[in-house]
Design a protein around this motif. Structure first.
Motif, PDB file in Angstrom:
ATOM      1  N   GLY A 208      34.992  55.151  42.554  1.00 33.99           N
ATOM      2  CA  GLY A 208      34.078  55.962  41.780  1.00 33.99           C
ATOM      3  C   GLY A 208      32.942  55.083  41.279  1.00 33.99           C
ATOM      4  N   PRO A 209      31.992  55.652  40.549  1.00 31.35           N
ATOM      5  CA  PRO A 209      30.866  54.869  40.041  1.00 31.35           C
ATOM      6  C   PRO A 209      31.351  53.677  39.207  1.00 31.35           C
ATOM      7  CG  PRO A 209      30.453  57.206  39.747  1.00 31.35           C
ATOM      8  CD  PRO A 209      31.886  57.076  40.187  1.00 31.35           C
ATOM      9  N   VAL A 210      30.776  52.504  39.470  1.00 29.95           N
ATOM     10  CA  VAL A 210      31.192  51.292  38.766  1.00 29.95           C
ATOM     11  C   VAL A 210      30.058  50.285  38.828  1.00 29.95           C
ATOM     12  CG1 VAL A 210      32.240  50.251  40.837  1.00 29.95           C
ATOM     13  CG2 VAL A 210      33.043  49.561  38.565  1.00 29.95           C
ATOM     14  N   SER A 211      29.959  49.458  37.819  1.00 31.98           N
ATOM     15  CA  SER A 211      28.943  48.408  37.809  1.00 31.98           C
ATOM     16  C   SER A 211      29.277  47.366  38.870  1.00 31.98           C
ATOM     17  CB  SER A 211      28.887  47.730  36.433  1.00 31.98           C
ATOM     18  OG  SER A 211      28.082  46.559  36.501  1.00 31.98           O
ATOM     19  N   PRO A 212      28.288  46.975  39.710  1.00 29.54           N
ATOM     20  CA  PRO A 212      28.560  46.009  40.768  1.00 29.54           C
ATOM     21  C   PRO A 212      28.423  44.557  40.331  1.00 29.54           C
ATOM     22  CG  PRO A 212      26.318  46.788  40.984  1.00 29.54           C
ATOM     23  CD  PRO A 212      26.922  47.526  39.816  1.00 29.54           C
ATOM     24  N   GLY A 213      28.003  44.327  39.104  1.00 25.33           N
ATOM     25  CA  GLY A 213      27.703  42.971  38.670  1.00 25.33           C
ATOM     26  C   GLY A 213      28.916  42.064  38.593  1.00 25.33           C
ATOM     27  N   ARG A 214      28.708  40.774  38.888  1.00 20.59           N
ATOM     28  CA  ARG A 214      29.727  39.722  38.759  1.00 20.59           C
ATOM     29  C   ARG A 214      31.026  40.094  39.476  1.00 20.59           C
ATOM     30  NH1 ARG A 214      31.752  39.402  34.248  1.00 20.59           N
ATOM     31  NH2 ARG A 214      32.328  37.175  34.272  1.00 20.59           N
ATOM     32  N   LEU A 215      30.903  40.629  40.666  1.00 20.47           N
ATOM     33  CA  LEU A 215      32.081  41.104  41.394  1.00 20.47           C
ATOM     34  C   LEU A 215      33.073  39.972  41.651  1.00 20.47           C
ATOM     35  CD1 LEU A 215      33.303  43.631  42.724  1.00 20.47           C
ATOM     36  CD2 LEU A 215      32.178  42.940  44.852  1.00 20.47           C
ATOM     37  N   THR A 216      32.568  38.832  42.082  1.00 19.44           N
ATOM     38  CA  THR A 216      33.447  37.701  42.400  1.00 19.44           C
ATOM     39  C   THR A 216      34.236  37.252  41.182  1.00 19.44           C
ATOM     40  OG1 THR A 216      31.954  36.960  44.145  1.00 19.44           O
ATOM     41  CG2 THR A 216      33.514  35.344  43.288  1.00 19.44           C
ATOM     42  N   ALA A 217      33.554  37.080  40.056  1.00 18.89           N
ATOM     43  CA  ALA A 217      34.236  36.612  38.845  1.00 18.89           C
ATOM     44  C   ALA A 217      35.263  37.624  38.366  1.00 18.89           C
ATOM     45  CB  ALA A 217      33.204  36.341  37.754  1.00 18.89           C
ATOM     46  N   ARG A 218      34.957  38.893  38.482  1.00 18.84           N
ATOM     47  CA  ARG A 218      35.867  39.942  38.006  1.00 18.84           C
ATOM     48  C   ARG A 218      37.115  40.059  38.872  1.00 18.84           C
ATOM     49  NH1 ARG A 218      31.674  44.660  38.162  1.00 18.84           N
ATOM     50  NH2 ARG A 218      33.341  46.013  37.379  1.00 18.84           N
ATOM     51  N   LEU A 219      37.035  39.580  40.116  1.00 18.61           N
ATOM     52  CA  LEU A 219      38.161  39.729  41.032  1.00 18.61           C
ATOM     53  C   LEU A 219      38.949  38.445  41.251  1.00 18.61           C
ATOM     54  CD1 LEU A 219      36.532  42.053  43.716  1.00 18.61           C
ATOM     55  CD2 LEU A 219      38.370  42.649  42.128  1.00 18.61           C
ATOM     56  N   ASP A 220      38.517  37.351  40.681  1.00 12.75           N
ATOM     57  CA  ASP A 220      39.191  36.058  40.900  1.00 12.75           C
ATOM     58  C   ASP A 220      40.680  36.139  40.599  1.00 12.75           C
ATOM     59  OD1 ASP A 220      37.312  34.445  42.022  1.00 12.75           O
ATOM     60  OD2 ASP A 220      36.607  33.568  40.132  1.00 12.75           O
ATOM     61  N   GLN A 237      30.062  40.130  47.681  1.00 16.58           N
ATOM     62  CA  GLN A 237      31.263  40.454  48.455  1.00 16.58           C
ATOM     63  C   GLN A 237      32.354  39.430  48.199  1.00 16.58           C
ATOM     64  OE1 GLN A 237      30.883  41.292  52.859  1.00 16.58           O
ATOM     65  NE2 GLN A 237      31.803  39.276  52.966  1.00 16.58           N
ATOM     66  N   VAL A 238      33.588  39.876  48.273  1.00 17.27           N
ATOM     67  CA  VAL A 238      34.749  38.988  48.219  1.00 17.27           C
ATOM     68  C   VAL A 238      35.561  39.226  49.478  1.00 17.27           C
ATOM     69  CG1 VAL A 238      36.883  38.423  47.002  1.00 17.27           C
ATOM     70  CG2 VAL A 238      34.810  38.996  45.699  1.00 17.27           C
ATOM     71  N   ALA A 239      35.853  38.164  50.217  1.00 17.65           N
ATOM     72  CA  ALA A 239      36.665  38.273  51.434  1.00 17.65           C
ATOM     73  C   ALA A 239      37.661  37.123  51.451  1.00 17.65           C
ATOM     74  CB  ALA A 239      35.793  38.237  52.678  1.00 17.65           C
ATOM     75  N   TYR A 240      38.936  37.449  51.665  1.00 12.85           N
ATOM     76  CA  TYR A 240      39.928  36.383  51.737  1.00 12.85           C
ATOM     77  C   TYR A 240      41.029  36.754  52.712  1.00 12.85           C
ATOM     78  CZ  TYR A 240      42.793  39.108  48.394  1.00 12.85           C
ATOM     79  OH  TYR A 240      43.534  40.082  47.771  1.00 12.85           O
ATOM     80  N   ARG A 241      41.783  35.728  53.085  1.00  8.23           N
ATOM     81  CA  ARG A 241      42.893  35.878  54.020  1.00  8.23           C
ATOM     82  C   ARG A 241      44.131  35.267  53.394  1.00  8.23           C
ATOM     83  NH1 ARG A 241      42.960  36.958  59.843  1.00  8.23           N
ATOM     84  NH2 ARG A 241      45.175  36.966  60.369  1.00  8.23           N
ATOM     85  N   ASP A 242      45.200  36.032  53.326  1.00  5.28           N
ATOM     86  CA  ASP A 242      46.464  35.556  52.785  1.00  5.28           C
ATOM     87  C   ASP A 242      47.530  35.772  53.843  1.00  5.28           C
ATOM     88  OD1 ASP A 242      48.444  34.635  51.067  1.00  5.28           O
ATOM     89  OD2 ASP A 242      48.710  36.577  50.088  1.00  5.28           O
ATOM     90  N   GLY A 243      47.749  34.758  54.692  1.00  2.83           N
ATOM     91  CA  GLY A 243      48.660  34.909  55.815  1.00  2.83           C
ATOM     92  C   GLY A 243      48.127  35.966  56.766  1.00  2.83           C
ATOM     93  N   PRO A 244      48.935  36.981  57.111  1.00  2.00           N
ATOM     94  CA  PRO A 244      48.476  38.026  58.035  1.00  2.00           C
ATOM     95  C   PRO A 244      47.645  39.118  57.355  1.00  2.00           C
ATOM     96  CG  PRO A 244      50.742  38.448  57.422  1.00  2.00           C
ATOM     97  CD  PRO A 244      50.366  37.147  56.753  1.00  2.00           C
TER      98      PRO A 244
END
Length: 266
Positions: A208-220, A237-244
């Motif tokens: 839903g509607p959400v502020s896009p600011g500081r996405l990386t810091a908010r998801l760490d 953007q945040v992209a990571y790989r955890d095993g498969p």
């Protein structure tokens, strides 16, 4: 005005000829359609080619897979239109690592695919391979972003849906990510791509509607310890790989929502 006997016979003959012509045309149209290539006959090969490239990339990228879609119309025989279909995966890696990743994929496909590399563009050489009537390509779309596509020849038919069930581990994961930034999923889709050892499944959600600011810091805090996180460069953007498992979180084009894609690999 009354027709003469001869005129009536001619009219009847014309009608008979027209009916026979129409019937013959229908038979021919059915025969011509039956002999044309159909996407049903190659969709498994397309999916396998994309999945093989994804598996060959290994831990060097976060991945998402998409549905098989009709990409373009094309002429197919006399008065018949077909379509070119594509199966696709997207790979997210560190900016500057695109050519190295394509080389890794090329090496992983060696022995099963006859591969070739294109001339370098911005330091990246696209990969191509032909498998029967299918053309596999791996190319750079933008910094840190590669597309893997398998393209059919001109074909008849309809692409299969390839959707996954209503409840998967991916649903829980994407909901947790969106909860962490103060929102929730308002739409959800799922795609499954068969591979040699099972399937690659991507669950996608839009918030839903959400502020896009500081996405990386908010998801760490949501990124698992030990996961490989890929540099976003200029992208929010945040992209990571955890095993498969891969996770790709990005702000929507209009900046009002966040998309989350959770993928489990083979």
């Amino acid at each position: 005005m009354k027709l003469s006997r001869r005129g009536r016979l001619i009219a009847v003959a014309v009608v008979v000829v027209l009916l026979l012509t129409a019937a013959g045309g229908a038979v021919w149209w059915r025969w011509d359609g039956d002999r044309q290539p159909r996407v049903d006959d190659v969709v498994a090969e397309m999916s396998t080619a994309v999945a093989d490239a994804v598996v060959a990339a290994g831990q060097e990228a976060a991945v998402t897979v998409s549905a098989v879609v009709a990409a373009a119309e094309c002429p197919l025989g006399f008065l018949r239109q077909g379509r070119v279909f594509t199966a696709r995966a997207d790979l997210y890696t560190d900016p500057g690592a695109e050519d190295s990743l394509i080389t890794t994929i090329e090496q992983g496909l060696a022995g099963r695919y006859a591969t070739r590399r294109a001339t370098a563009v911005a330091g990246v050489r696209a990969l191509q391979a032909d498998i029967g009537t299918i053309r596999l390509a791996v190319r750079r779309l933008s910094s840190g972003w590669l597309a893997v596509t398998a393209r059919s020849g001109c074909s008849l038919g309809t692409a299969p849906a390839g959707t996954v069930g209503d409840t998967t581990p991916g649903d829980t994961a994407v909901t947790a990510v969106l909860t962490a930034i103060g929102t929730r999923p308002v739409s959800r889709t799922g795609q499954s791509l068969p591979c040699r050892a099972g399937s690659i499944v991507t669950v996608s959600a839009v918030s839903g509607p959400v502020s896009p600011g500081r996405l990386t810091a908010r998801l760490d805090a949501t990124i698992p310890a030990g996961a490989r996180k890929f540099t976003a460069g200029d992208a929010n953007q945040v992209a990571y790989r955890d095993g498969p498992t891969s996770m790709v979180i990005a702000v929507s084009d209009d900046g009002t929502a966040v998309t989350v894609q959770h993928t489990t690999g083979c």
